[in-house]
Scaffold this motif. Structure first.
Motif, PDB file in Angstrom:
ATOM      1  N   LYS A 104      -2.660  -4.310  -1.773  1.00 52.50           N
ATOM      2  CA  LYS A 104      -3.214  -5.138  -0.688  1.00 52.50           C
ATOM      3  C   LYS A 104      -2.854  -6.586  -0.951  1.00 52.50           C
ATOM      4  N   THR A 105      -2.642  -7.349   0.120  1.00 53.70           N
ATOM      5  CA  THR A 105      -2.349  -8.756  -0.083  1.00 53.70           C
ATOM      6  C   THR A 105      -3.652  -9.488  -0.399  1.00 53.70           C
ATOM      7  N   TYR A 135       0.518  -9.459  -3.843  1.00 56.06           N
ATOM      8  CA  TYR A 135      -0.007  -8.101  -3.826  1.00 56.06           C
ATOM      9  C   TYR A 135      -0.889  -7.834  -5.045  1.00 56.06           C
ATOM     10  N   GLU A 148       0.836  -1.193   0.000  1.00 53.85           N
ATOM     11  CA  GLU A 148       0.000   0.000   0.000  1.00 53.85           C
ATOM     12  C   GLU A 148       0.873   1.245   0.000  1.00 53.85           C
ATOM     13  N   ASN A 193       3.184  -3.598  -7.488  1.00 55.02           N
ATOM     14  CA  ASN A 193       1.843  -4.058  -7.114  1.00 55.02           C
ATOM     15  C   ASN A 193       1.112  -4.604  -8.335  1.00 55.02           C
TER      16      ASN A 193
END
Length: 131
Positions: free
Chosen positions: A129-130, A124, A45, A56
């Motif tokens: 965000k995971t 990710y 993030e 990401n």
């Protein structure tokens, strides 16, 4: 004779299971490996482009498409869509996979380390965000 055959099969099955476990991806180990990448790349993030693009949502992303990053023509025109196989081939020797890339990195030759790194990066989503 049956006991001998059964014992041999158990030994073989145990060996296969151990080998499979040894090659299993470990995202925690991949996070440690990512320390090699942090000088140029960010993930998670709030990640921003640095010398290299933020990573990401790399899984499924076309090479050369991270927003607001100035890619080489080689990356933009590589035709690569990132997935595990593409990444593992690339991370061994980036300049061999995409000649003309701006990425100056000797590569990660160790297969387990490369798999662990992919496990870390691929967790990710595009928002950092995971999954």
């Amino acid at each position: 004779m049956k006991k001998l055959i059964l014992s041999a099969l158990l030994v073989i099955a145990s060996s296969v299971a151990a080998a499979t476990a040894a090659l299993a991806q470990d995202a925690a180990a991949g996070k440690t490996s990512f320390n090699k990448c942090m000088a140029c790349h960010a993930i998670g993030e709030g990640a921003k482009n640095k010398v290299g693009p933020e990573l990401n949502g790399l899984d499924g992303r076309k090479s050369g498409t991270a927003p607001d990053y100035s890619y080489s023509d080689a990356n933009k025109n590589s035709g690569v869509t990132w997935n595990k196989d593409q990444f593992l081939e690339y991370i061994k020797d980036p300049r061999a996979k995409i000649p003309g890339t701006k990425m100056i990195f000797a590569g990660i030759k160790n297969e387990k380390e490369a798999n662990d790194l992919w496990a870390f990066i691929s967790q990710y989503d595009k928002d950092g965000k995971t999954k």
